[in-house]
Design a protein around this motif. Structure first.
Motif, PDB file in Angstrom:
ATOM      1  N   VAL A 108      41.683   0.918 -11.287  1.00  9.65           N
ATOM      2  CA  VAL A 108      40.287   1.958 -10.914  1.00  9.65           C
ATOM      3  C   VAL A 108      40.710   3.421 -12.673  1.00  9.65           C
ATOM      4  N   THR A 109      38.884   3.282 -12.507  1.00  6.56           N
ATOM      5  CA  THR A 109      38.363   4.402 -13.661  1.00  6.56           C
ATOM      6  C   THR A 109      37.569   5.016 -12.821  1.00  6.56           C
ATOM      7  N   LEU A 110      38.045   6.697 -12.571  1.00  7.83           N
ATOM      8  CA  LEU A 110      37.173   7.443 -12.000  1.00  7.83           C
ATOM      9  C   LEU A 110      35.701   7.717 -12.969  1.00  7.83           C
ATOM     10  N   HIS A 111      35.807   7.614 -13.925  1.00  4.61           N
ATOM     11  CA  HIS A 111      35.012   7.824 -15.078  1.00  4.61           C
ATOM     12  C   HIS A 111      34.654   7.756 -16.304  1.00  4.61           C
ATOM     13  N   HIS A 112      33.694   6.537 -15.862  1.00 10.17           N
ATOM     14  CA  HIS A 112      33.276   5.973 -17.284  1.00 10.17           C
ATOM     15  C   HIS A 112      31.804   6.652 -17.441  1.00 10.17           C
ATOM     16  N   ASP A 147      45.829   4.763  -0.544  1.00 11.35           N
ATOM     17  CA  ASP A 147      46.676   3.657  -0.653  1.00 11.35           C
ATOM     18  C   ASP A 147      46.341   2.244  -0.584  1.00 11.35           C
ATOM     19  N   GLU A 148      45.548   2.262  -1.233  1.00 12.25           N
ATOM     20  CA  GLU A 148      45.261   0.368  -1.943  1.00 12.25           C
ATOM     21  C   GLU A 148      46.063   0.645  -3.990  1.00 12.25           C
ATOM     22  N   LEU A 149      45.882   1.919  -3.756  1.00  8.69           N
ATOM     23  CA  LEU A 149      45.636   1.741  -5.575  1.00  8.69           C
ATOM     24  C   LEU A 149      47.244   2.030  -5.994  1.00  8.69           C
ATOM     25  N   HIS A 150      47.667   1.929  -7.124  1.00  4.74           N
ATOM     26  CA  HIS A 150      49.048   1.862  -8.115  1.00  4.74           C
ATOM     27  C   HIS A 150      48.498   2.074  -9.587  1.00  4.74           C
ATOM     28  N   TYR A 151      46.926   1.594  -9.603  1.00 10.72           N
ATOM     29  CA  TYR A 151      46.578   2.669 -11.063  1.00 10.72           C
ATOM     30  C   TYR A 151      45.526   3.831 -11.178  1.00 10.72           C
ATOM     31  N   VAL A 152      45.298   4.454 -11.838  1.00 20.32           N
ATOM     32  CA  VAL A 152      43.840   5.423 -11.351  1.00 20.32           C
ATOM     33  C   VAL A 152      43.584   5.517 -13.613  1.00 20.32           C
ATOM     34  N   CYS A 153      42.823   5.617 -14.281  1.00 21.12           N
ATOM     35  CA  CYS A 153      42.274   6.842 -15.264  1.00 21.12           C
ATOM     36  C   CYS A 153      41.582   7.383 -14.803  1.00 21.12           C
ATOM     37  N   THR A 154      41.899   8.625 -15.009  1.00 28.00           N
ATOM     38  CA  THR A 154      41.112  10.112 -14.640  1.00 28.00           C
ATOM     39  C   THR A 154      39.474   9.509 -15.244  1.00 28.00           C
ATOM     40  N   ILE A 155      39.551   9.494 -17.074  1.00 29.17           N
ATOM     41  CA  ILE A 155      38.659   8.987 -17.610  1.00 29.17           C
ATOM     42  C   ILE A 155      38.398   8.834 -18.682  1.00 29.17           C
ATOM     43  N   ASN A 156      37.419   8.007 -18.810  1.00 22.76           N
ATOM     44  CA  ASN A 156      37.601   7.475 -19.803  1.00 22.76           C
ATOM     45  C   ASN A 156      36.831   8.333 -21.551  1.00 22.76           C
ATOM     46  N   GLU A 157      37.829   7.315 -22.271  1.00 25.23           N
ATOM     47  CA  GLU A 157      37.464   8.275 -23.704  1.00 25.23           C
ATOM     48  C   GLU A 157      37.032   9.126 -23.514  1.00 25.23           C
ATOM     49  N   GLY A 258      46.597   8.264 -15.369  1.00 30.73           N
ATOM     50  CA  GLY A 258      46.691   8.737 -16.907  1.00 30.73           C
ATOM     51  C   GLY A 258      44.661   8.871 -16.817  1.00 30.73           C
ATOM     52  N   LEU A 259      44.514   9.070 -18.525  1.00 33.44           N
ATOM     53  CA  LEU A 259      43.445   8.889 -18.873  1.00 33.44           C
ATOM     54  C   LEU A 259      43.177   8.171 -20.287  1.00 33.44           C
ATOM     55  N   THR A 260      41.909   7.833 -20.687  1.00 32.61           N
ATOM     56  CA  THR A 260      42.212   6.567 -21.728  1.00 32.61           C
ATOM     57  C   THR A 260      41.313   7.239 -22.969  1.00 32.61           C
ATOM     58  N   LEU A 261      41.883   7.123 -24.467  1.00 32.68           N
ATOM     59  CA  LEU A 261      41.136   7.324 -25.526  1.00 32.68           C
ATOM     60  C   LEU A 261      40.704   6.273 -26.806  1.00 32.68           C
ATOM     61  N   SER A 262      39.690   6.751 -26.788  1.00 32.10           N
ATOM     62  CA  SER A 262      39.215   5.647 -27.813  1.00 32.10           C
ATOM     63  C   SER A 262      39.797   5.727 -29.277  1.00 32.10           C
ATOM     64  N   LEU A 263      41.007   5.213 -29.866  1.00 27.47           N
ATOM     65  CA  LEU A 263      41.892   5.943 -30.956  1.00 27.47           C
ATOM     66  C   LEU A 263      41.750   4.064 -31.936  1.00 27.47           C
ATOM     67  N   HIS A 264      40.980   5.396 -33.911  1.00 26.10           N
ATOM     68  CA  HIS A 264      41.072   4.122 -34.824  1.00 26.10           C
ATOM     69  C   HIS A 264      41.831   3.877 -35.278  1.00 26.10           C
ATOM     70  N   ASP A 296      51.119  10.062 -16.248  1.00 21.39           N
ATOM     71  CA  ASP A 296      52.039   8.490 -16.361  1.00 21.39           C
ATOM     72  C   ASP A 296      52.109   7.580 -17.355  1.00 21.39           C
ATOM     73  N   PHE A 297      50.677   7.243 -18.048  1.00 19.78           N
ATOM     74  CA  PHE A 297      51.044   6.491 -18.084  1.00 19.78           C
ATOM     75  C   PHE A 297      49.447   6.970 -19.733  1.00 19.78           C
ATOM     76  N   LEU A 298      49.152   6.260 -21.256  1.00 23.24           N
ATOM     77  CA  LEU A 298      48.267   6.589 -22.252  1.00 23.24           C
ATOM     78  C   LEU A 298      46.737   5.351 -21.888  1.00 23.24           C
ATOM     79  N   GLY A 299      46.338   4.886 -21.287  1.00 20.83           N
ATOM     80  CA  GLY A 299      45.432   4.480 -21.467  1.00 20.83           C
ATOM     81  C   GLY A 299      44.026   3.952 -23.420  1.00 20.83           C
ATOM     82  N   VAL A 300      44.888   3.323 -23.991  1.00 15.31           N
ATOM     83  CA  VAL A 300      45.366   3.089 -25.747  1.00 15.31           C
ATOM     84  C   VAL A 300      43.358   1.901 -25.424  1.00 15.31           C
TER      85      VAL A 300
END
Ligand code: GCO
Length: 432
Positions: A108-112, A147-157, A258-264, A296-300
């Motif tokens: 799940v991503t909380l903010h996209h 309780d239902e989740l194992h992975y959360v991305c806080t903020i997209n890019e 984790g959060l995610t980053l847009s990476l060139h 815990d992780f970084l979204g690439v």
């Protein structure tokens, strides 16, 4: 082709505003419907994923995928400041449970990108108060669904605003140079330069835009997530991430955050480009490390490469294959970016987006083949890559560009909302 290990998360990604439809309390919806809009078309029903998620999740499972990255819509969950909507959160519970029933791990991503209109009225992503607002929204979501989740991305890019600011700055410099040239030559005196820009009209529009913003959002300047971010706003996004992370860890410590980053993939194509490539990489990635090290992780998220020479950015090579988005078809970029990120970031990596917009699905298949081969090379070298989510599960609303960009593994006829899986969907699933 080698198959991925059984526990590797192989799936597809979407974002709420791009697929659900009728996200009426969000800033994007409001901007789509303004007189002075920069959107090619409004999202309207999108691809009706809000009502058709069961079918979409089943198609993923049938293809053999085991992960689905999707976002929760803040504007639905908290349509007015401090007022939460039970129905919306229960909807997302249903989506999560549907994933599980189909053997799919919900990520799940909380903010996209999209935010509630009320947040923009308070100053949006340049206002300190957004940190607290985001943490409160996160608390509500995790209390209900944690309780239902194992992975959360806080903020997209999280780095998107800064990237947009850099593009705007480059554009502005080009325009100034063109205008100076025109002024030195044969420009007339009324503010209309020969490049086809009517300065007076632009100024008048600016005033009208400010007035319309005031009417719609209550502020003259809209600071949404994809506005040109200031350096202070950039750090504010990091603080919002950290605040959300600590709420999640307090309430549901089992969740990987984790959060995610847009990476060139920054490449030096001509000698002298080193410092430019380095600076861009620092802006896009390195300067965030103090805020994300320990996640815990970084979204690439990678889509293509950028080339540099002695004077800065270089155009793509002559004859390069271009995608609908007008950037180069370059699936090798993913492996390069993963390797570079892994030099500095010490947590796990999940590829949270990677894909191309094309009308020719056989090019998508070719892209996936190269990209996943790169991921497997990295795994073989011991890099901690735990998953890959292709962008996107289905053709959808590509923000200001509207529905013309087709990134999907599934085609959607929006007149009837009929889904038609493309060959690339089965192809992606065949890697498990
Ligand atoms: C982004 C977003 C997606 C886009 C995708 C294709 O990267 O901008 O995460 O919402 O749709 O990247 O451009």
């Amino acid at each position: 082709m080698t198959h991925f290990p059984q526990d590797f998360l192989l799936g597809a990604a979407t974002a709420a505003h791009q697929v659900e439809g009728n996200n009426t309390n969000s800033d994007c919806w409001a901007m789509e419907h303004m007189v002075h809009t920069s959107y090619a078309e409004p999202s309207l029903d999108a691809v009706d994923h809000y009502n058709r998620y069961e079918e979409d999740i089943r198609l993923m499972a049938d293809a053999g995928l085991n992960a689905y990255r999707f976002s929760l819509e803040w504007a639905r969950i908290e349509p007015a400041e401090g007022k939460f909507c039970e129905e919306a959160i229960e909807h997302y519970r249903d989506v999560i449970l549907c994933c599980k029933a189909n053997g799919i791990e919900p990520m799940v991503t909380l903010h996209h990108f999209s935010s509630p209109v009320w947040l923009i009225g308070k100053g949006g992503w340049e206002a300190e108060s957004t940190v607290e607002d985001f943490a409160r929204y996160t608390r509500y979501v995790i209390e209900k669904l944690g309780d239902e989740l194992h992975y959360v991305c806080t903020i997209n890019e999280a780095n998107m605003g800064l990237q947009i600011a850099a593009i705007a700055e480059r554009y502005k410099r080009q325009m100034m140079a063109q205008m100076a040239q025109a002024a030195a030559g044969k420009d007339d005196a009324d503010g209309t330069v020969q490049v086809g820009i009517n300065l007076q009209k632009m100024m008048a529009d600016q005033q009208a835009v400010a007035e319309e913003n005031k009417k719609v959002f209550g502020v003259e300047k809209v600071e949404n997530f994809t506005s040109m971010r200031t350096r202070e706003g950039d750090i504010l996004v990091m603080k919002a991430h950290q605040a959300a992370k600590s709420v999640i860890k307090e309430l549901a410590p089992q969740i990987q955050v984790g959060l995610t980053l847009s990476l060139h993939d920054m490449q030096v194509a001509k000698a002298g480009g080193e410092s430019f490539a380095q600076k861009e990489w620092n802006d896009e990635f390195t300067h965030y490390l103090p805020y994300i090290q320990g996640d815990d992780f970084l979204g690439v998220q990678n889509y293509t490469r950028s080339l540099f020479g002695p004077n800065g950015g270089l155009p793509y090579p002559e004859g390069a294959e271009m995608t609908q988005m007008n950037y180069e078809f370059y699936p090798e970029g993913l492996e390069h970016v993963i390797r570079k990120v892994a030099e500095d970031f010490k947590g796990n990596l999940i590829v949270t987006e990677n894909g191309i917009a094309t009308a020719d699905d056989s090019r998508r298949v070719a892209f996936i083949e190269k990209a996943l081969t790169g991921v497997q090379n990295c795994i073989r070298d011991g890099l901690p890559i735990k998953g890959y989510c292709h962008w996107s599960l289905m053709d959808n609303f590509e923000w200001q560009k509207g529905y013309s960009m087709t990134f999907g593994l599934i085609a959607v006829d929006r007149a009837t909302q009929t889904r038609k899986p493309k060959e690339s969907l089965a192809y992606l699933g065949s890697w498990r």
